[in-house]
Design a protein around this motif. Structure first.
Motif, short mmCIF file in Angstrom:
data_model
loop_
_atom_site.label_atom_id
_atom_site.label_comp_id
_atom_site.label_asym_id
_atom_site.label_seq_id
_atom_site.Cartn_x
_atom_site.Cartn_y
_atom_site.Cartn_z
N ILE A 1 0.84 -1.21 0.00
CA ILE A 1 0.00 0.00 0.00
C ILE A 1 0.87 1.25 0.00
N LEU A 2 1.98 1.19 0.71
CA LEU A 2 2.83 2.37 0.82
C LEU A 2 3.68 2.60 -0.42
N ASN A 3 4.11 1.53 -1.10
CA ASN A 3 5.07 1.67 -2.18
C ASN A 3 4.45 1.73 -3.56
N GLU A 4 3.31 1.07 -3.76
CA GLU A 4 2.69 1.09 -5.08
C GLU A 4 2.16 2.48 -5.40
N ASP B 1 1.40 14.36 -8.01
CA ASP B 1 1.83 15.27 -9.07
C ASP B 1 3.08 16.06 -8.68
N LYS B 2 3.74 15.71 -7.56
CA LYS B 2 4.95 16.39 -7.10
C LYS B 2 6.14 15.45 -7.24
N PHE B 3 7.25 15.97 -7.74
CA PHE B 3 8.42 15.14 -7.94
C PHE B 3 9.12 14.87 -6.60
N CYS B 4 9.32 13.60 -6.30
CA CYS B 4 9.96 13.19 -5.03
C CYS B 4 11.11 12.21 -5.24
N ALA B 5 11.45 11.92 -6.49
CA ALA B 5 12.56 11.01 -6.82
C ALA B 5 12.39 9.65 -6.16
N LYS B 6 11.16 9.24 -5.93
CA LYS B 6 10.82 7.95 -5.35
C LYS B 6 11.34 7.78 -3.92
N MET B 7 11.68 8.88 -3.25
CA MET B 7 12.17 8.79 -1.88
C MET B 7 11.07 8.38 -0.91
N LEU B 8 9.85 8.70 -1.22
CA LEU B 8 8.75 8.36 -0.33
C LEU B 8 8.35 6.90 -0.45
N SER B 9 8.62 6.30 -1.60
CA SER B 9 8.12 4.95 -1.84
C SER B 9 9.19 3.88 -1.68
N THR B 10 10.35 4.25 -1.15
CA THR B 10 11.41 3.27 -0.95
C THR B 10 12.27 3.68 0.23
N GLN B 11 12.95 2.74 0.82
CA GLN B 11 13.87 3.03 1.92
C GLN B 11 15.32 3.01 1.42
N LYS B 12 15.49 3.28 0.13
CA LYS B 12 16.83 3.31 -0.44
C LYS B 12 17.67 4.40 0.21
N SER C 1 -8.07 -2.48 -5.75
CA SER C 1 -7.08 -2.13 -6.76
C SER C 1 -7.76 -1.77 -8.08
N ARG C 2 -7.30 -0.72 -8.71
CA ARG C 2 -7.81 -0.31 -10.02
C ARG C 2 -7.21 -1.21 -11.10
N VAL C 3 -8.05 -1.49 -12.12
CA VAL C 3 -7.62 -2.35 -13.23
C VAL C 3 -7.69 -1.64 -14.57
N VAL C 4 -8.18 -0.39 -14.58
CA VAL C 4 -8.31 0.38 -15.82
C VAL C 4 -7.67 1.74 -15.60
N PHE C 5 -6.78 2.14 -16.57
CA PHE C 5 -6.13 3.45 -16.49
C PHE C 5 -6.23 4.14 -17.85
N LYS C 6 -6.40 5.47 -17.81
CA LYS C 6 -6.56 6.26 -19.03
C LYS C 6 -5.28 7.04 -19.30
N ILE C 7 -4.84 6.97 -20.56
CA ILE C 7 -3.60 7.66 -20.97
C ILE C 7 -3.95 8.66 -22.06
N THR C 8 -3.48 9.91 -21.88
CA THR C 8 -3.69 10.97 -22.87
C THR C 8 -2.41 11.17 -23.66
N VAL C 9 -2.52 11.13 -25.01
CA VAL C 9 -1.35 11.22 -25.88
C VAL C 9 -1.29 12.63 -26.48
N GLY C 10 -0.10 13.25 -26.49
CA GLY C 10 0.08 14.57 -27.05
C GLY C 10 0.22 14.54 -28.56
N GLU C 11 0.32 15.71 -29.16
CA GLU C 11 0.44 15.81 -30.60
C GLU C 11 1.73 15.15 -31.08
N SER C 12 1.60 14.44 -32.19
CA SER C 12 2.74 13.73 -32.81
C SER C 12 3.40 12.78 -31.83
#
Length: 846
Positions: free
Chosen positions: A574-577, A620-631, A738-749
């Motif tokens: 729950i904490l890392n995913e 939506d905030k950059f954390c360099a994965k520090m919150l989701s790992t004990q590295k 757990s969610r099983v469906v995710f939506k992806i938005t694609v930019g131009e070109s």
């Protein structure tokens, strides 16, 4: 045989002459005359014809004189005058003579080695001026046997001519006058036959202020070695017996010899009283006494001191050595019997200087006391063979710590000065209080500054206690480099953790780093730190580090949080995913119900502050994965293997530099492996091969893990080339929350792929959902918009703004060098054409 025994005459004046002679160590012969005068009574005794171990003579009256000669046939006359002061003439074997006052008011002469000598009755100045025994023939030497030598035939003294009144061997009181007259006649004849050469038997005084050696040149065979060689023929119970006359090269050798003797007997030794020349500091006498000598005035209820009188008295030789003048062997306390008891004496558990250095090196490298004891035991063949106890080892470690603490601030500044000389960009800042005492200290170096310029977007500030002797909290500014390794930006020592202190620390940190603010700051749950961070770094997101949030989970949750428990696996999932807020809330509720932890205080407490550490709330905030790992380890974890507990400030800084060095070495190793080692993949997507070229090995592995998950999803277009959905093909096996469906938005070109899970924004690497769409579209490369430079091989290719055009990732069209070269080539081509063609020249010139 006694010449005169207990002679006592009252009421008359008596002149008595006693002589003795004997061979010297050089083979020469000598004899000495001693004239004693006493107006009221005379007591003279000479013990043993074969030796002069004890010679006691008491003299009353205003004066006396004695003369000695060193050669056979050279006489010594004794002249008595009641009106002159005492004058002493002596040969090299007369012995040291002391003059002191007796209780009856008469003067007395005695050998310095005798037990009746009272050292208290002699002042330090008088004792320094005393006559010194010849070290090669001290009183009591077994080789001395007084005799005359006539025609190379030794004749005992008892058979030689001696002027006695009436020519008989008996001496009565009524023959005093006749005896004295004969003595005076004999002395006068001897004086006329050969005038004596004046020679002072005491050790020659040294010039005031003259620097003298503390010991003599070492002998070929020392006292210890000589005793060992002679041990087979020893008649005494001890091998190392310091009999009077034993000569030593130095005081340390004498102490070692007597300490070995004390081990054999069963007691300890220590240095006692000594005489030192005030003019030049030359030590003339030293006593080594029993460890129980004297009394302990510091303790009233118990003490080991029993005022034991056993001691060894040492005096100086002419060549600056030492010899045994007296030894007292009587102890007033029980002696130790077994080795374990003897080891408890301080002199028998002393650690030599070389072992001390080894202990210091081990302790400086944070080797525990028990491990140091085991290492030394291995060197000596076993712990039981160590010549000292573990208690002594602990004492040495304490002394080392105290020595390092002396002038700590001065030593720390010296370390900083050395670091500045080696690294011109090294910088530090100090905050002092009103008494000019160090309150806060922060420092950094050039490498740390460079690392912050490249990877300073996310910073963890962690403090730890008990890393120095002042109990000052130590803080580390830590980040993550492109190899996903912990990198240190700066270190700080703080006296307290108040808002004012944290405000100074954060401001100085930003100043040392060129004013660049991090995007995210991770700290522990300290309220003062959180308040100050929001004030000083208003544009920085302040979050809690997950390591600090969960560090008390084992003790708070108990057996349910064991290493292999199912709860632990689900809890960390729950904490890392990368979950959405709805997923997190549903998963948390299901976990509390399944394991009956709804009323658990720890789970309740961390859930209430979930918006400070659970990543679904700031995906939506950059954390360099520090919150989701004990590295990223805590500062305590990073320092405990380098800095010993209760270390001084200067030692702390030195060990901190070792930590930085080791981190740099590991980073260089990963950099080398990234450039030189290539992964051989027979089956890989084109996007994987592209990722291997741009990412480091560690980040590529994380990207590969996301690619492997692509096979679990199926892509469905919602809006062609614009919006896609990915469905998990094993939806029935997933958890209910757990969610099983995710939506992806694609930019131009196909320039960007934004997934609603938010992994790229949070971590900087595409999620498996976006990669599935890229693979489905058949794109061979990762879009430029989704290549975060901090994770690439060229992450350190960051130049100042005025040199940014020379970076490797700068497009050619933006490079001044490229534009200059292109324009220069075209211009030269035009000049060449215009030079050969007039029409072209006219067109170009106009």
């Amino acid at each position: 045989m006694h010449f005169v025994h207990n002679l006592s005459i009252s009421g008359t004046e008596v002149y008595m002459c006693i002589f003795f002679a004997g061979p010297t160590p050089t083979g020469r012969h000598s004899f000495s005359f001693l004239s004693l005068a006493r107006r009221c009574s005379v007591t003279a005794a000479m013990d043993g014809v074969g030796s002069y171990t004890e010679l006691l003579a008491s003299v009353a009256g205003p004066g006396f004189a004695s003369v000695a000669a060193n050669d056979l046939g050279t006489a010594a006359a004794v002249v008595h005058s009641p009106c002159v002061d005492p004058v002493s003439y002596g040969g090299s074997h007369l012995g040291q003579i002391h003059r002191s006052s007796s209780s009856s008011g008469s003067d007395s002469l005695s050998s310095s080695g005798e037990e009746d000598y009272d050292p208290v009755a002699v002042s330090e100045e008088e004792d320094d001026a005393m006559l010194v025994e010849d070290p090669y023939n001290p009183a009591g030497s077994s080789w001395f046997s007084p005799c005359w030598e006539e025609d190379d035939v030794a004749v005992p003294v008892s058979e030689q001519y001696y002027p006695t009144p009436t020519g008989s061997d008996d001496f009565e009181s009524h023959d005093v006058d006749q005896y004295c007259a004969a003595s005076d006649t004999f002395a006068s004849q001897m004086h006329n036959a050969a005038a004596p050469v004046e020679q002072d038997i005491k050790r020659k005084r040294n010039a005031k202020g003259k620097e003298l050696p503390t010991c003599r040149p070492p002998s070929e065979v020392g006292a210890v070695e000589a005793a060992l060689r002679a041990s087979a023929s020893k008649e005494t119970a001890q091998i190392f017996y310091p009999k009077p006359g034993t000569v030593f090269d130095s005081l340390a050798e004498a102490y070692e010899f007597y300490n070995l003797f004390s081990w054999e007997v069963g007691f300890g030794v220590r240095y006692g009283r000594s005489n030192i020349n005030k003019g030049n500091g030359y030590k003339t006498k030293q006593e080594i006494e029993c460890g129980n000598a004297g009394s302990d005035k510091r303790c009233n209820n118990q003490s080991q001191r029993s005022e034991c009188k056993a001691l060894l008295k040492l005096l100086r030789t002419e060549d600056h050595g030492w010899y045994v003048s007296q030894i007292i062997e009587d102890h007033n306390h029980p002696l130790s019997e077994c080795c374990g008891e003897k080891m408890q004496w301080r002199s028998h558990r002393t650690i030599d200087v070389y072992t001390r250095d080894m202990i210091r090196y081990l302790r400086e490298n944070n080797v525990s006391l028990s491990k140091v004891h085991s290492i030394l035991g291995s060197i000596y063949g076993g712990v039981k063979d160590l010549p000292f106890t573990k208690r002594s080892l602990r004492t040495i470690c304490s002394q080392i710590a105290r020595d390092q603490m002396d002038d700590d601030v001065k030593k720390t500044l010296e370390v900083f000065r050395k670091m500045r000389n080696e690294d011109p960009q090294f910088a530090f800042s100090v905050d002092v209080d009103g008494l000019n005492r160090v309150k806060t200290l922060i420092w950094t170096n050039s490498r740390s500054k460079m690392q912050y310029a490249c990877f300073g977007d996310v910073v963890t500030f962690d403090t730890t206690f008990c890393t120095n002797i002042y109990r000052m909290p130590f803080g580390l500014f830590v980040g993550v480099n492109n190899h996903f390794q912990s990198t240190i930006f700066a270190g700080v020592l703080m006296r307290d953790e108040t808002e004012k202190s944290f405000e100074w620390v954060f401001k100085e940190f930003l100043s040392l780093m060129g004013g660049k603010h991090p995007q995210t700051m991770l700290t522990d749950q300290c309220i003062a730190m959180g308040n100050t961070c929001g004030t000083v770094m208003s544009e920085t997101l302040h979050l809690w580090c997950k390591w600090h949030v969960l560090r008390k989970a084992p003790e708070s949750l108990g057996p349910v949080y064991s290493k292999k428990s199912e709860f632990r696996h689900q809890f960390h999932k729950i904490l890392n995913e990368m979950l959405t807020i709805d997923e997190f809330e549903g998963a948390w509720e299901a976990l509390l119900v399944k394991y009956s932890l709804r009323d658990n205080p720890f789970m309740t407490r961390i859930y209430e502050c979930r918006r400070k550490w659970a990543k679904p709330f700031f995906f939506d905030k950059f954390c360099a994965k520090m919150l989701s790992t004990q590295k990223v380890e805590s500062a305590n974890h990073m320092l405990k293997t380098y800095v010993p507990r209760n270390s001084s400030m200067n030692r702390f800084v030195l060990q901190y530099n070792i930590l930085l060095h080791d981190r740099g070495v590991e980073e260089d190793r990963q950099e080398h492996r990234t450039k030189q080692v290539h992964k051989i993949s027979k089956r890989a997507w084109p996007i994987q091969r592209h990722a291997e070229k741009i990412y480091t090995r560690a980040v590529y592995k994380l990207f590969t893990d996301e690619v492997d998950k692509v096979t679990h999803y199926r892509v469905f277009p919602i809006v062609e080339n614009s919006v896609y959905e990915v469905h998990h093909i094993y939806a029935e096996r997933r958890e209910s929350w757990s969610r099983v469906v995710f939506k992806i938005t694609v930019g131009e070109s196909h320039s960007s792929f934004d997934c609603e899970c938010g992994q790229y924004t949070h971590f900087g690497i595409l999620c498996c959902h976006a990669i599935a769409v890229i693979v489905n579209l058949g794109l061979p490369h990762i879009p430029e918009a989704h290549i975060m430079k901090r994770w690439t091989r060229n992450a350190r290719d960051v130049l100042p703004p005025h040199l940014v055009m020379y970076q490797k990732d700068t497009p050619a069209i933006q490079s001044r060098t490229f534009r200059h070269s292109l324009l220069y080539t075209n211009a030269m081509e035009s000049v060449k054409i215009g030079d050969t063609n007039l029409d072209t020249f006219k067109k170009l010139s106009t």
